[in-house]
Design a protein around this motif. Structure first.
Motif, mmCIF file in Angstrom:
data_model
loop_
_atom_site.group_PDB
_atom_site.id
_atom_site.type_symbol
_atom_site.label_atom_id
_atom_site.label_comp_id
_atom_site.label_asym_id
_atom_site.label_seq_id
_atom_site.Cartn_x
_atom_site.Cartn_y
_atom_site.Cartn_z
ATOM 1 N N THR A 1 96.377 21.224 40.630
ATOM 2 C CA THR A 1 95.204 21.119 41.504
ATOM 3 C C THR A 1 95.458 20.193 42.693
ATOM 4 O OG1 THR A 1 94.226 19.452 40.022
ATOM 5 C CG2 THR A 1 93.522 21.742 39.736
ATOM 6 N N ARG A 2 96.388 19.263 42.563
ATOM 7 C CA ARG A 2 96.775 18.457 43.734
ATOM 8 C C ARG A 2 97.451 19.345 44.777
ATOM 9 N NH1 ARG A 2 98.291 14.600 39.741
ATOM 10 N NH2 ARG A 2 100.493 15.197 39.914
ATOM 11 N N TYR A 3 98.318 20.216 44.315
ATOM 12 C CA TYR A 3 98.945 21.173 45.238
ATOM 13 C C TYR A 3 97.873 22.065 45.866
ATOM 14 C CZ TYR A 3 101.303 25.266 47.006
ATOM 15 O OH TYR A 3 101.709 26.291 47.824
ATOM 16 N N LEU A 4 96.939 22.524 45.039
ATOM 17 C CA LEU A 4 95.873 23.401 45.520
ATOM 18 C C LEU A 4 95.027 22.705 46.584
ATOM 19 C CD1 LEU A 4 94.348 26.081 45.268
ATOM 20 C CD2 LEU A 4 93.138 25.132 43.287
ATOM 21 N N ALA A 5 94.741 21.427 46.380
ATOM 22 C CA ALA A 5 93.940 20.672 47.356
ATOM 23 C C ALA A 5 94.651 20.614 48.708
ATOM 24 C CB ALA A 5 93.676 19.266 46.836
ATOM 25 N N GLY B 1 88.707 23.260 27.047
ATOM 26 C CA GLY B 1 88.303 21.908 26.676
ATOM 27 C C GLY B 1 89.443 20.953 26.426
ATOM 28 N N ASP B 2 90.671 21.472 26.173
ATOM 29 C CA ASP B 2 91.792 20.579 25.881
ATOM 30 C C ASP B 2 92.605 20.233 27.129
ATOM 31 O OD1 ASP B 2 92.895 23.072 26.258
ATOM 32 O OD2 ASP B 2 93.832 23.218 24.283
ATOM 33 N N LYS B 3 92.065 20.544 28.304
ATOM 34 C CA LYS B 3 92.734 20.203 29.559
ATOM 35 C C LYS B 3 92.188 18.886 30.116
ATOM 36 C CE LYS B 3 95.155 23.925 29.446
ATOM 37 N NZ LYS B 3 96.600 23.835 29.158
ATOM 38 N N ASP B 4 92.909 18.329 31.094
ATOM 39 C CA ASP B 4 92.448 17.124 31.779
ATOM 40 C C ASP B 4 91.439 17.555 32.842
ATOM 41 O OD1 ASP B 4 92.021 14.788 33.161
ATOM 42 O OD2 ASP B 4 94.134 14.410 33.629
ATOM 43 N N ILE B 5 90.220 17.809 32.406
ATOM 44 C CA ILE B 5 89.195 18.356 33.283
ATOM 45 C C ILE B 5 88.889 17.395 34.428
ATOM 46 C CG2 ILE B 5 86.780 19.126 33.404
ATOM 47 C CD1 ILE B 5 87.124 20.087 30.486
ATOM 48 N N SER B 6 88.693 16.128 34.098
ATOM 49 C CA SER B 6 88.378 15.143 35.125
ATOM 50 C C SER B 6 89.474 15.052 36.176
ATOM 51 C CB SER B 6 88.161 13.769 34.474
ATOM 52 O OG SER B 6 87.948 12.783 35.463
ATOM 53 N N GLY B 7 90.720 14.981 35.730
ATOM 54 C CA GLY B 7 91.840 14.883 36.661
ATOM 55 C C GLY B 7 91.937 16.091 37.580
ATOM 56 N N CYS B 8 91.694 17.264 37.015
ATOM 57 C CA CYS B 8 91.762 18.500 37.815
ATOM 58 C C CYS B 8 90.663 18.545 38.869
ATOM 59 C CB CYS B 8 91.647 19.722 36.912
ATOM 60 S SG CYS B 8 93.100 20.013 35.886
ATOM 61 N N LEU B 9 89.440 18.224 38.465
ATOM 62 C CA LEU B 9 88.303 18.309 39.379
ATOM 63 C C LEU B 9 88.396 17.249 40.473
ATOM 64 C CD1 LEU B 9 85.400 18.948 36.841
ATOM 65 C CD2 LEU B 9 86.701 20.631 38.145
ATOM 66 N N GLN B 10 88.786 16.035 40.096
ATOM 67 C CA GLN B 10 88.833 14.953 41.077
ATOM 68 C C GLN B 10 89.909 15.189 42.135
ATOM 69 O OE1 GLN B 10 87.595 11.201 40.544
ATOM 70 N NE2 GLN B 10 86.818 11.374 38.458
ATOM 71 N N SER B 11 90.945 15.952 41.803
ATOM 72 C CA SER B 11 91.970 16.282 42.797
ATOM 73 C C SER B 11 91.373 17.035 43.975
ATOM 74 C CB SER B 11 93.074 17.140 42.165
ATOM 75 O OG SER B 11 93.742 16.457 41.143
ATOM 76 N N LEU B 12 90.281 17.750 43.728
ATOM 77 C CA LEU B 12 89.694 18.628 44.743
ATOM 78 C C LEU B 12 88.402 18.078 45.340
ATOM 79 C CD1 LEU B 12 90.445 21.809 42.713
ATOM 80 C CD2 LEU B 12 91.169 21.538 45.086
ATOM 81 N N LYS B 13 88.033 16.858 44.988
ATOM 82 C CA LYS B 13 86.718 16.339 45.380
ATOM 83 C C LYS B 13 86.562 16.205 46.890
ATOM 84 C CE LYS B 13 87.835 11.406 44.893
ATOM 85 N NZ LYS B 13 87.477 10.145 44.205
ATOM 86 N N ASP B 14 87.649 15.978 47.617
ATOM 87 C CA ASP B 14 87.551 15.811 49.063
ATOM 88 C C ASP B 14 87.686 17.127 49.821
ATOM 89 O OD1 ASP B 14 87.260 13.038 48.778
ATOM 90 O OD2 ASP B 14 89.437 12.744 48.754
ATOM 91 N N VAL B 15 87.911 18.215 49.095
ATOM 92 C CA VAL B 15 88.127 19.520 49.733
ATOM 93 C C VAL B 15 86.943 20.460 49.505
ATOM 94 C CG1 VAL B 15 89.688 21.496 49.888
ATOM 95 C CG2 VAL B 15 90.596 19.241 49.333
ATOM 96 N N VAL B 16 86.368 20.394 48.310
ATOM 97 C CA VAL B 16 85.285 21.310 47.935
ATOM 98 C C VAL B 16 83.935 20.750 48.397
ATOM 99 C CG1 VAL B 16 84.043 22.322 45.971
ATOM 100 C CG2 VAL B 16 86.560 22.261 45.989
#
Length: 437
Positions: A323-327, A350-365
């Motif tokens: 998701t960092r690459y995606l951002a 549910g077994d993924k790092d949901i917070s880490g994934c979402l926060q990577s995109l917080k400045d783009v979405v």
């Protein structure tokens, strides 16, 4: 659970019947280890020595690296002859048959079902997981087809993955980061050790990660792989320089300049090029640019225009590195295409790092639409909501991802972009609703 094989499989007339049977055959969905699958492989006399075999492991970038190599090998003429190329990968997006393609064509049902029958007759008392069973089926089909090159994408980890029953000619590791920690370990060193398990003595090893864990290098050196002779490292044996719109790739024997911007991550093109050089494929800038222009992979930053409405981009990214690459990709895309807002539709396991994934995109979405998947490991909509609430109030939550996409599509204008991401399941569900040109 179906504990043992019985003759009723002989009545199966459709692939779906087989797949349902396999889904319920073993006690656990993920059951790493080579003992069971190795024994059945011996009974089936699995042997791919007729082909050049490349095994590709890594946290991210496996599928796109495989796709680039596949296109290059299919389009290269070696001694004036075009080569046949097979790729085994997982998971699939929409049809199981996507998991095995031969010369860019998905395998048909009939040879798969014939392979399943062979496995069922051979396995006896041995219980196989869905993935082990289907991997053996792919290998059996390949033994019949006998392509010149076989690219095996590792499913999970490497050391204990079913694909690792095969001794490959080249081992490739794309990147190493945190994912599947419950199975592979909680840090890059532990995960690197698992990925490094695909390595063999007397084998070329290509590593595309520019920050290689010590565990990977230690394993390679224990196999007597000497840097620059059998072991080829990013930033040491091959490098990438220049702007993305015109860049260059250099190894110790090849320099390629004025390369185009790829549709897939440039890092994965770089890794694939090192593998192609070791396979003695003639490389020129014109040839590489030709392959860059045709290499697109479904569900990997896949841009789909909607008729008379906004564009949709699909990405299966489900860990923070992805998701960092995606951002970064979205920032550039938004600037280039002048999108006004980005609406994100997301559902995750549910077994993924949901917070880490979402926060990577917080400045783009700009606006978030979260849903839940209808699979056993899915994160609930409440879990998604709680993670989004940590950094945004622009959130809408729905019982399922279809409703989330429907609302995002309704509220977005033609100048906006809808991002769908978070899981193969998420992308598959929405991709099925879109018209792919």
């Amino acid at each position: 659970m179906l504990k043992s094989n019985s003759s009723h499989y002989q009545d199966f007339t459709h692939l779906d019947q087989w797949l349902y049977y396999l889904e319920n055959l073993h006690s656990t969905e993920i059951d790493l280890g080579l003992a069971r699958v190795g024994k059945v492989a011996q009974r089936l006399a699995i042997d791919l020595s007729f082909a050049k075999v490349i095994t590709v492991a890594g946290t991210n970038g496996k599928g796109t690296t495989c796709a680039f190599m596949e296109n290059a090998l299919l389009n290269a003429k070696i001694a004036g002859v075009k080569q046949s190329v097979a790729v085994y990968s997982s998971p699939h997006l929409q049809r199981f048959n996507e998991r095995l393609r031969i010369n860019k064509q998905d395998i048909e049902d009939k040879p798969l079902m014939a392979a399943f029958e062979q496995i069922e007759a051979a396995r006896g008392e041995i219980s196989l997981s869905y993935y082990e069973y289907t991997t053996l089926a792919a290998l059996l089909v390949l033994m019949g087809v006998k392509p010149s090159y076989i690219i095996l994408e590792v499913g999970l980890g490497g050391r204990l993955d079913a694909t690792n029953i095969i001794d490959a000619d080249i081992a490739v590791i794309t990147t190493i980061d945190l994912d599947h920690q419950a199975f592979l370990g909680n840090d890059r060193e532990s995960i690197g050790f698992e990925k490094a398990g695909i390595m063999r003595q007397e084998q070329d090893i290509v590593i595309g990660d520019s920050n290689v864990p010590k565990s990977v290098l230690a394993h390679a050196h224990a196999l007597h792989a000497i840097d620059g002779e059998r072991l080829f490292l990013r930033e040491q044996d091959f490098v990438v320089t220049g702007e993305k719109s015109s860049w260059q790739w250099q190894s110790k024997q090849t320099l390629l300049t004025a390369l185009k911007t790829p549709f897939i991550p440039r890092d994965n093109v770089a890794t694939a090029l090192m593998v192609l050089e070791k396979l003695e494929i003639p490389l020129s800038a014109d040839f590489v640019n030709q392959i860059i222009s045709i290499t697109k992979v479904a569900g990997r930053t896949e841009l789909i225009p909607q008729k008379n409405h906004c564009d949709v981009i699909l990405d299966v990214g489900h860990n923070p590195q992805a998701t960092r690459y995606l951002a970064d990709y979205l920032k550039q895309l938004k600037e280039q295409a002048n999108y006004e807002n980005i609406y994100a539709v997301v559902a995750m396991l549910g077994d993924k790092d949901i917070s880490g994934c979402l926060q990577s995109l917080k400045d783009v979405v700009d606006y978030w639409y979260a849903g839940a998947l209808s699979v056993p490991r899915a994160a609930s909509k409440e879990t998604m909501q709680n993670n989004l609430a940590m950094f945004t109030n622009a959130t809408n939550c729905f019982d399922n991802v279809d409703e989330a996409f429907k609302m995002a599509n309704k509220q977005a204008s033609s100048s906006d972009l809808i991002l769908v991401f978070g899981s193969f399941f998420t992308v598959a569900q929405i991709r099925a609703q879109l018209t792919i040109c």
